[in-house]
Scaffold this motif. Structure first.
Motif, mmCIF file in Angstrom:
data_model
loop_
_atom_site.group_PDB
_atom_site.id
_atom_site.type_symbol
_atom_site.label_atom_id
_atom_site.label_comp_id
_atom_site.label_asym_id
_atom_site.label_seq_id
_atom_site.Cartn_x
_atom_site.Cartn_y
_atom_site.Cartn_z
ATOM 1 N N ASP A 122 0.831 -1.198 0.000
ATOM 2 C CA ASP A 122 0.000 0.000 0.000
ATOM 3 C C ASP A 122 0.876 1.262 0.000
ATOM 4 O O ASP A 122 2.105 1.184 0.126
ATOM 5 C CB ASP A 122 -0.998 -0.012 1.170
ATOM 6 C CG ASP A 122 -0.328 0.055 2.542
ATOM 7 O OD1 ASP A 122 0.841 0.489 2.639
ATOM 8 O OD2 ASP A 122 -0.988 -0.317 3.527
ATOM 9 N N LYS A 123 0.222 2.417 -0.137
ATOM 10 C CA LYS A 123 0.953 3.689 -0.288
ATOM 11 C C LYS A 123 1.878 4.001 0.884
ATOM 12 O O LYS A 123 2.887 4.654 0.720
ATOM 13 C CB LYS A 123 -0.051 4.842 -0.457
ATOM 14 C CG LYS A 123 -0.703 4.865 -1.813
ATOM 15 C CD LYS A 123 -1.636 6.044 -1.953
ATOM 16 C CE LYS A 123 -2.336 6.009 -3.293
ATOM 17 N NZ LYS A 123 -3.752 6.295 -3.208
ATOM 18 N N GLN A 124 1.504 3.519 2.049
ATOM 19 C CA GLN A 124 2.280 3.845 3.248
ATOM 20 C C GLN A 124 3.720 3.310 3.183
ATOM 21 O O GLN A 124 4.637 3.950 3.679
ATOM 22 C CB GLN A 124 1.566 3.284 4.484
ATOM 23 C CG GLN A 124 2.046 3.924 5.778
ATOM 24 C CD GLN A 124 1.255 3.428 6.972
ATOM 25 O OE1 GLN A 124 0.180 2.870 6.827
ATOM 26 N NE2 GLN A 124 1.789 3.631 8.163
ATOM 27 N N VAL A 125 3.902 2.142 2.554
ATOM 28 C CA VAL A 125 5.240 1.535 2.547
ATOM 29 C C VAL A 125 5.811 1.257 1.160
ATOM 30 O O VAL A 125 6.968 0.859 1.040
ATOM 31 C CB VAL A 125 5.266 0.214 3.362
ATOM 32 C CG1 VAL A 125 4.876 0.463 4.806
ATOM 33 C CG2 VAL A 125 4.402 -0.845 2.715
ATOM 34 N N ALA A 126 5.032 1.464 0.108
ATOM 35 C CA ALA A 126 5.477 1.106 -1.250
ATOM 36 C C ALA A 126 6.810 1.748 -1.615
ATOM 37 O O ALA A 126 7.671 1.112 -2.229
ATOM 38 C CB ALA A 126 4.407 1.477 -2.267
ATOM 39 N N TRP A 127 7.002 2.983 -1.208
ATOM 40 C CA TRP A 127 8.254 3.693 -1.528
ATOM 41 C C TRP A 127 9.467 2.985 -0.936
ATOM 42 O O TRP A 127 10.553 3.014 -1.502
ATOM 43 C CB TRP A 127 8.170 5.148 -1.042
ATOM 44 C CG TRP A 127 8.028 5.269 0.443
ATOM 45 C CD1 TRP A 127 6.867 5.232 1.177
ATOM 46 C CD2 TRP A 127 9.090 5.419 1.397
ATOM 47 N NE1 TRP A 127 7.127 5.335 2.521
ATOM 48 C CE2 TRP A 127 8.485 5.460 2.687
ATOM 49 C CE3 TRP A 127 10.465 5.515 1.304
ATOM 50 C CZ2 TRP A 127 9.228 5.592 3.854
ATOM 51 C CZ3 TRP A 127 11.212 5.656 2.478
ATOM 52 C CH2 TRP A 127 10.585 5.690 3.741
ATOM 53 N N ARG A 128 9.297 2.318 0.213
ATOM 54 C CA ARG A 128 10.413 1.619 0.869
ATOM 55 C C ARG A 128 10.753 0.302 0.177
ATOM 56 O O ARG A 128 11.911 -0.120 0.170
ATOM 57 C CB ARG A 128 10.064 1.319 2.329
ATOM 58 C CG ARG A 128 10.333 2.485 3.227
ATOM 59 C CD ARG A 128 10.054 2.256 4.697
ATOM 60 N NE ARG A 128 10.018 0.906 5.187
ATOM 61 C CZ ARG A 128 9.172 0.488 6.122
ATOM 62 N NH1 ARG A 128 8.279 1.302 6.625
ATOM 63 N NH2 ARG A 128 9.202 -0.745 6.550
ATOM 64 N N ALA A 129 9.739 -0.360 -0.379
ATOM 65 C CA ALA A 129 9.948 -1.675 -0.990
ATOM 66 C C ALA A 129 11.021 -1.610 -2.071
ATOM 67 O O ALA A 129 11.835 -2.529 -2.202
ATOM 68 C CB ALA A 129 8.641 -2.201 -1.564
ATOM 69 N N HIS A 130 11.041 -0.527 -2.825
ATOM 70 C CA HIS A 130 12.020 -0.349 -3.901
ATOM 71 C C HIS A 130 13.449 -0.444 -3.368
ATOM 72 O O HIS A 130 14.295 -1.117 -3.954
ATOM 73 C CB HIS A 130 11.792 1.012 -4.580
ATOM 74 C CG HIS A 130 12.783 1.326 -5.639
ATOM 75 N ND1 HIS A 130 12.636 0.884 -6.932
ATOM 76 C CD2 HIS A 130 13.950 2.021 -5.599
ATOM 77 C CE1 HIS A 130 13.671 1.302 -7.641
ATOM 78 N NE2 HIS A 130 14.477 1.998 -6.861
ATOM 79 N N PHE A 131 13.730 0.212 -2.240
ATOM 80 C CA PHE A 131 15.083 0.222 -1.672
ATOM 81 C C PHE A 131 15.492 -1.164 -1.180
ATOM 82 O O PHE A 131 16.631 -1.579 -1.353
ATOM 83 C CB PHE A 131 15.191 1.242 -0.536
ATOM 84 C CG PHE A 131 14.918 2.650 -0.986
ATOM 85 C CD1 PHE A 131 15.738 3.279 -1.914
ATOM 86 C CD2 PHE A 131 13.825 3.349 -0.504
ATOM 87 C CE1 PHE A 131 15.480 4.571 -2.343
ATOM 88 C CE2 PHE A 131 13.558 4.645 -0.925
ATOM 89 C CZ PHE A 131 14.387 5.259 -1.849
ATOM 90 N N VAL A 132 14.529 -1.859 -0.581
ATOM 91 C CA VAL A 132 14.821 -3.200 -0.068
ATOM 92 C C VAL A 132 15.045 -4.167 -1.236
ATOM 93 O O VAL A 132 15.972 -4.976 -1.227
ATOM 94 C CB VAL A 132 13.681 -3.713 0.847
ATOM 95 C CG1 VAL A 132 14.013 -5.082 1.417
ATOM 96 C CG2 VAL A 132 13.413 -2.718 1.982
ATOM 97 N N GLU A 133 14.198 -4.055 -2.247
ATOM 98 C CA GLU A 133 14.287 -4.950 -3.412
ATOM 99 C C GLU A 133 15.591 -4.750 -4.181
ATOM 100 O O GLU A 133 16.297 -5.713 -4.488
ATOM 101 C CB GLU A 133 13.083 -4.700 -4.333
ATOM 102 C CG GLU A 133 13.059 -5.551 -5.588
ATOM 103 C CD GLU A 133 12.642 -6.993 -5.377
ATOM 104 O OE1 GLU A 133 12.620 -7.730 -6.366
ATOM 105 O OE2 GLU A 133 12.353 -7.413 -4.235
ATOM 106 N N PHE A 134 15.908 -3.508 -4.507
ATOM 107 C CA PHE A 134 17.032 -3.226 -5.403
ATOM 108 C C PHE A 134 18.313 -2.784 -4.692
ATOM 109 O O PHE A 134 19.365 -2.679 -5.313
ATOM 110 C CB PHE A 134 16.619 -2.182 -6.445
ATOM 111 C CG PHE A 134 15.505 -2.653 -7.321
ATOM 112 C CD1 PHE A 134 15.711 -3.630 -8.296
ATOM 113 C CD2 PHE A 134 14.219 -2.151 -7.163
ATOM 114 C CE1 PHE A 134 14.676 -4.082 -9.098
ATOM 115 C CE2 PHE A 134 13.177 -2.600 -7.966
ATOM 116 C CZ PHE A 134 13.402 -3.567 -8.933
ATOM 117 N N GLY A 135 18.211 -2.497 -3.402
ATOM 118 C CA GLY A 135 19.388 -2.108 -2.634
ATOM 119 C C GLY A 135 19.713 -0.624 -2.757
ATOM 120 O O GLY A 135 19.132 0.098 -3.560
ATOM 121 N N THR A 136 20.642 -0.198 -1.926
ATOM 122 C CA THR A 136 21.126 1.191 -1.919
ATOM 123 C C THR A 136 22.638 1.134 -1.725
ATOM 124 O O THR A 136 23.217 0.047 -1.638
ATOM 125 C CB THR A 136 20.506 1.998 -0.754
ATOM 126 O OG1 THR A 136 20.986 1.455 0.479
ATOM 127 C CG2 THR A 136 18.993 1.989 -0.782
#
Length: 128
Positions: free
Chosen positions: A81-95
């Motif tokens: 959902d919108k609350q956490v979707a932005w974070r999923a990208h960082f976890v999935e692809f790394g930083t």
């Protein structure tokens, strides 16, 4: 040509068309329900594979959603959902500070065949 005479040069398909119309509606309803069952399964699988971040109170695995399919759009989208979707990208692809975990891609690969089987078996069950 051996004395055969044709009585009719057409076949009346009207009753077959009516049955097909009914079958098409049943097929569409079955497809929507089958995709919904598969979407629910996929969301549960994603939940089990979503890493927990103990540094935050809002865990991504508690914010997994899936869309309900319709006859016009017989798909179920599974994600966050919108609350956490932005974070999923960082976890999935790394930083720079964290390696990629690719849990979404892994989940998709792991459940691909099961999702197809679920849709197929749900369709068969509903169209009996």
């Amino acid at each position: 040509s051996g004395g055969l005479t044709m009585k009719k040069n057409y076949v009346d398909f009207s009753s077959a068309y009516k049955a097909l119309g009914k079958t098409e509606k049943q097929f569409e309803k079955a497809a929507v329900k089958a995709v919904e069952v598969a979407g629910e399964y996929a969301s549960k699988q994603l939940k089990t594979k979503t890493p927990i971040d103990y540094d935050t109170k809002t865990h991504m695995r508690d914010h997994i959603v899936y869309s309900k399919p319709t006859v016009n759009k017989p798909v179920s989208e599974v994600g966050f959902d919108k609350q956490v979707a932005w974070r999923a990208h960082f976890v999935e692809f790394g930083t720079i500070k964290q390696p990629p975990q690719a849990f979404i891609q892994k989940t998709m690969r792991d459940i691909e065949n099961n999702v197809a089987d679920i849709i197929q078996s749900e369709m068969m069950r509903r169209l009996k």
